[in-house]
Design an enzyme around this catalytic site. Structure first.
Site, mmCIF file in Angstrom:
data_model
loop_
_atom_site.group_PDB
_atom_site.id
_atom_site.type_symbol
_atom_site.label_atom_id
_atom_site.label_comp_id
_atom_site.label_asym_id
_atom_site.label_seq_id
_atom_site.Cartn_x
_atom_site.Cartn_y
_atom_site.Cartn_z
ATOM 1 N N GLN A 1 -5.016 -1.537 10.220
ATOM 2 C CA GLN A 1 -4.861 -2.822 9.518
ATOM 3 C C GLN A 1 -5.281 -3.982 10.435
ATOM 4 O OE1 GLN A 1 -3.535 -3.345 6.165
ATOM 5 N NE2 GLN A 1 -4.260 -5.410 6.543
ATOM 6 N N LYS B 1 0.847 -1.196 0.000
ATOM 7 C CA LYS B 1 0.000 0.000 0.000
ATOM 8 C C LYS B 1 0.884 1.247 0.000
ATOM 9 C CE LYS B 1 -3.825 -2.346 2.213
ATOM 10 N NZ LYS B 1 -4.349 -2.888 3.460
ATOM 11 N N ASP C 1 -10.737 3.494 4.910
ATOM 12 C CA ASP C 1 -10.977 2.084 4.624
ATOM 13 C C ASP C 1 -12.474 1.758 4.769
ATOM 14 O OD1 ASP C 1 -9.987 -0.352 3.790
ATOM 15 O OD2 ASP C 1 -9.559 -1.089 5.806
#
Ligand code: NAP
Length: 285
Positions: free
Chosen positions: A97, A53, A120
């Site tokens: 994450q 990413k 996200d």
């Protein structure tokens, strides 16, 4: 029939080139989009995803810091970090994450993240906005899938869609996004009875299960569009494999995403696009 390949990697390149132009325009105004990441230091898979990413974010001209969470990090320290990131005007997006170390309460952490930085799209606030059809950041993986459907001009209106999987980050938001695209949606899960027959009713089949090659070619309605969100490590196989048995499915489907090179790259591209949009929204304030 041999299916058209829905090439998520190629599409992600187009998206990333467009993002670079948008980042350049923001930089010209003195704003550099910044995506910070909170990640478990002991999880090699998470660290690898985060590295990828980051690489793509840097290529687009974006900035970002990574904060590694360890067994020694307390819940209070994690919440304090998130509050600081919420308050920092030069941070436009924050990615928490999954998974965090087990001793931490991930749900509480997600609630602490400001929805304007949840690029996200996985906090309860963002998911609530999706349910309510309100503007907000959408979950990166199902969002990436809708971009693939749009790019290949796959019309969902009136189609029967089956989503296998009901996770908060994938199956559920995917079902809602397909509903917004006017599909008639059924969500299957581990307690679904006779899954193969249900899958055979699907014009659009999304597999988001986490079981290598579970969906076989004879589960697929001839001419269906098959989206494989799965990536599963299999011993002895060089690359991750999807939830769909690609070879048999590609003979029956009209279109199919490969693994790798399908949903994965569009997930990352969609995450970055959300972050750039967060920076653009700040400029517009
Ligand atoms: P998850 O949280 O483990 O959810 C899996 C879902 O599949 C659950 O709803 C589960 O049902 C259902 N399921 C499990 N076994 C089943 C079976 N035998 N029959 C029918 N349904 C079954 O997983 P996730 O986070 O949604 O991820 C799913 C897959 O997508 C994984 O392979 C993951 O690696 C991949 N993924 C890919 C991306 C990407 O960027 N490409 C991003 C995220 C995840 P229950 O609810 O009843 O337990």
């Amino acid at each position: 029939m041999t299916a058209t390949l829905l090439d998520g990697l190629a599409l992600s390149k187009i998206v990333r080139e467009d993002l670079k132009k948008r980042v350049d325009a923001l930089r010209a105004k003195g704003i550099v989009p910044r995506l910070d990441v909170v990640v478990a230091a002991q999880d090699p898979a998470s660290l690898a995803y985060v590295r990828m990413k980051r690489k793509w974010a840097e290529a687009a001209g974006m900035l970002g810091e990574a904060y590694e969470i360890t067994e020694a990090t307390s819940q209070a320290e994690l919440l304090d970090l998130l509050h600081k990131l919420n308050a920092n005007p030069s941070v436009h997006g924050v990615l928490l994450q999954h998974p965090l170390p087990k001793h931490l309460d991930e749900d509480e952490a997600l609630l602490a993240l400001g929805p304007e930085k949840d690029v996200d799209g996985i906090t309860p606030q963002s998911l609530g906005r999706l349910v309510a059809d309100l503007p907000g950041f959408r979950c990166a993986t199902p969002l990436g899938i809708t971009k693939i459907l749009d790019h290949y001009k796959i019309d969902c209106t009136g189609k029967q869609a089956v989503v296998i999987g009901r996770s908060v980050i994938l199956g559920k938001p995917m079902a809602l996004m397909l509903l917004q695209k006017n599909a008639t949606v059924t969500v299957a899960h581990s307690k679904t009875v006779n899954l193969p027959d249900l899958c055979r009713t699907a014009d659009i089949l999304v597999a988001a299960v986490g079981r290598a090659e579970m969906v076989k070619g004879d589960w697929i309605k001839p001419g269906a569009v098959v989206i494989d969100a799965g990536y599963n490590k299999v011993e002895g196989r060089k690359f991750d494999v999807g939830d769909v048995e690609f070879e048999s499915a590609a003979l029956v489907a009209s279109a199919i995403t490969p693994v790798p090179g399908g949903v994965g790259p569009m997930t990352v591209a969609s995450l970055l696009a959300n972050c750039v949009e967060a920076a653009e929204l700040k400029v517009a304030e």
